[in-house]
Design an enzyme around this catalytic site. Sequence first.
Site: not given
Length: 289
Positions: A98, A54, A121
């Site tokens: 994460q 990322k 997300d």
Amino acid sequence: MTAKIIDGKAISAQIRAELVDEVKKLQAETGVTPGLAVVLVGEDPASKVYVGQKEKACEELGLVSKKFVLSVDTSEQELLDLVAKLNNDPEVDGILVQLPLPKQIDENKVIAAIDPDKDVDGFHPVNVGRLVIGTEGFKPCTPYGVIHLLKRSNVQLAGAEAVVVGRSNIVGKPVALMLIQESATVTVCHSKTKDLGEVCRRADVLVVATGRPNMVTADMVKDGVVVIDVGVNRLETGKLCGDVDFEAVSQKASAITPVPGGVGPMTIAMLMYNTVNSARRRAGVPALA
Ligand code: NDP
């Protein structure tokens, strides 16, 4: 029939190249550089790899990336405090925590603490609700990647019979909602579905996300179907395979994604897409379509 390969690597590279231009344009027009904060708690090797990917994608696109690495024994409150700080940081357009998180931390509580307008997300209940209602919000990256693969391959979705195998919150359910939004007629299957083959054979577009290696076989699809295989499974030989028997099904399908190289590369591209769109909205510029 031998299926056309839907090349996720090429399509994701194209999306990232387009985003490089969009980031430059946004900077020129508004002075804003999109920024993504990535939070990693603990030492999980797979999570470290994803976070690294990322960061690299941000660099390639000219985005600001801020990385926060917290120890495995971080308390829930410490993480919530960091999320609150990032919610208020004007340089941060997207916040990604994460997953999975260590067991002392409630994932749902952390997701709910992220500002829904920075939730790139797309897991915050507000964004899930926006997806259900069909209003603008962040769409979760892997299912959004599935839709982009289909659209960029010129697959007709309006009026198509779409079958989704799998009903998880991160893939099956959101992909089904997005297909409804595209005016497909959608059926969702799961482990209790009575005759999976019979339902799958109806599909013009078949999306499979079960985590069961090669479970969709050639007898379960009709000629000309478009197949999107979300599954990523590692066989005992070490080889990666999807949830669809690629060799046999590609003899009947009109188009199919390979594993690896199909849906996988799209996830990070869509995370970047969501981050750029967040920066655009926050700068008062309409989001990319
Ligand atoms: P989950 O395990 O959360 O969900 C699997 C779903 O498949 C469930 O709804 C389950 O049904 C259904 N299912 C399982 N077995 C069968 C069966 N025999 N017949 C019909 N349905 C079945 O998985 P995820 O959705 O998280 O992931 C699915 C796959 O996608 C995995 O291989 C994962 O690695 C991959 N993946 C890939 C990503 C990427 O490429 N970037 C990102 C996310 C996931 P039930 O609900 O009844 O149990």
